[in-house]
Structure formats: C-alpha cells, structure tokens
Design a protein around this motif. Structure first.
Motif, mmCIF file in Angstrom:
data_model
loop_
_atom_site.group_PDB
_atom_site.id
_atom_site.type_symbol
_atom_site.label_atom_id
_atom_site.label_comp_id
_atom_site.label_asym_id
_atom_site.label_seq_id
_atom_site.Cartn_x
_atom_site.Cartn_y
_atom_site.Cartn_z
ATOM 1 N N ARG A 1 -38.973 15.902 128.785
ATOM 2 C CA ARG A 1 -38.261 17.119 129.187
ATOM 3 C C ARG A 1 -38.206 17.251 130.711
ATOM 4 O O ARG A 1 -37.172 17.593 131.277
ATOM 5 N N TYR A 2 -39.318 16.968 131.389
ATOM 6 C CA TYR A 2 -39.347 17.027 132.850
ATOM 7 C C TYR A 2 -38.358 16.019 133.446
ATOM 8 O O TYR A 2 -37.609 16.337 134.371
ATOM 9 N N ALA A 3 -38.355 14.799 132.897
ATOM 10 C CA ALA A 3 -37.465 13.753 133.413
ATOM 11 C C ALA A 3 -35.998 14.099 133.161
ATOM 12 O O ALA A 3 -35.149 13.908 134.030
ATOM 13 N N LYS A 4 -35.697 14.628 131.993
ATOM 14 C CA LYS A 4 -34.323 15.012 131.674
ATOM 15 C C LYS A 4 -33.848 16.134 132.587
ATOM 16 O O LYS A 4 -32.713 16.111 133.089
ATOM 17 N N ALA A 5 -34.694 17.108 132.843
ATOM 18 C CA ALA A 5 -34.332 18.211 133.729
ATOM 19 C C ALA A 5 -34.041 17.700 135.143
ATOM 20 O O ALA A 5 -33.088 18.156 135.791
ATOM 21 N N HIS B 1 -48.322 15.942 126.197
ATOM 22 C CA HIS B 1 -47.432 15.502 125.134
ATOM 23 C C HIS B 1 -46.240 14.757 125.718
ATOM 24 O O HIS B 1 -45.680 15.162 126.740
ATOM 25 N N ILE B 2 -45.855 13.671 125.068
ATOM 26 C CA ILE B 2 -44.766 12.828 125.564
ATOM 27 C C ILE B 2 -43.443 13.600 125.657
ATOM 28 O O ILE B 2 -42.621 13.348 126.541
ATOM 29 N N LYS B 3 -43.227 14.566 124.773
ATOM 30 C CA LYS B 3 -42.004 15.374 124.809
ATOM 31 C C LYS B 3 -41.924 16.179 126.105
ATOM 32 O O LYS B 3 -40.832 16.381 126.644
ATOM 33 N N ASN B 4 -43.054 16.660 126.607
ATOM 34 C CA ASN B 4 -43.048 17.384 127.876
ATOM 35 C C ASN B 4 -42.623 16.471 129.026
ATOM 36 O O ASN B 4 -41.828 16.862 129.875
ATOM 37 N N VAL B 5 -43.145 15.258 129.048
ATOM 38 C CA VAL B 5 -42.780 14.305 130.094
ATOM 39 C C VAL B 5 -41.284 13.994 130.012
ATOM 40 O O VAL B 5 -40.584 13.973 131.028
#
Length: 91
Positions: A79-83, A73-77
């Motif tokens: 989220r990883y980048a934001k973290a 899911h694009i939201k997971n990607v």
C-alpha cells in the motif's frame, strides 16, 4: 566499476544483504552497504512510510523482505509503495 563491500554497524537490522537500518539517539538510519541513505525521527510515521515505499519503488528491496525484517504486514508495504507510485512524494 568496483563493488563496495557492505560494512554495517553492529546493531544494524538487515532487510537484505545491501540494505539495513539501525536506531540511535531517537533517530532511525537506513543504510545501503553501510552508507546512510535515509534518516527520520523514531516517532515520524509519515517519513517511515515514505522511506519504506521508496526502498521498494526503487528496487532496493522487495516487499517481502521489508515485511519480514520489520515485522509489518506485506499488504501495508504494498500500500505504501502503491501510494508513492500513484501520488508521488506529496502523499
């Protein structure tokens, strides 16, 4: 500067025209124009998240390209980048 011609192994799954990944002997290899840039054990979820985020943060590929190529899911990607952006490599 001369451009490098992208040459990928046969079983490579392309994220975009420059970035691909393939699995061999229990490891996942990430390639840029056919040259390895990252590697992690297939079961290492933290390294997987870090590498995906790193590719996005360093503008090597877009979140939509990663999402579509890997089926996540694009939201997971995002989220990883934001973290990674907010917390650095220690997250």
């Amino acid at each position: 500067m001369q451009k490098q011609m992208p040459i990928f192994p046969e079983k490579t799954k392309l994220i975009n025209s420059n970035i691909g990944l393939y699995q061999q002997d229990g490891f996942v290899y990430y390639l840029h124009n056919g040259s390895p840039i990252f590697c992690h054990a297939k079961e290492d979820l933290n390294s997987y998240r870090y590498i995906i985020a790193n590719l996005v943060v360093n503008h090597m590929c877009k979140t939509s390209e990663v999402s579509k190529a890997l089926g996540i899911h694009i939201k997971n990607v995002q989220r990883y980048a934001k973290a990674l952006r907010d917390n650095g490599t220690d997250w």
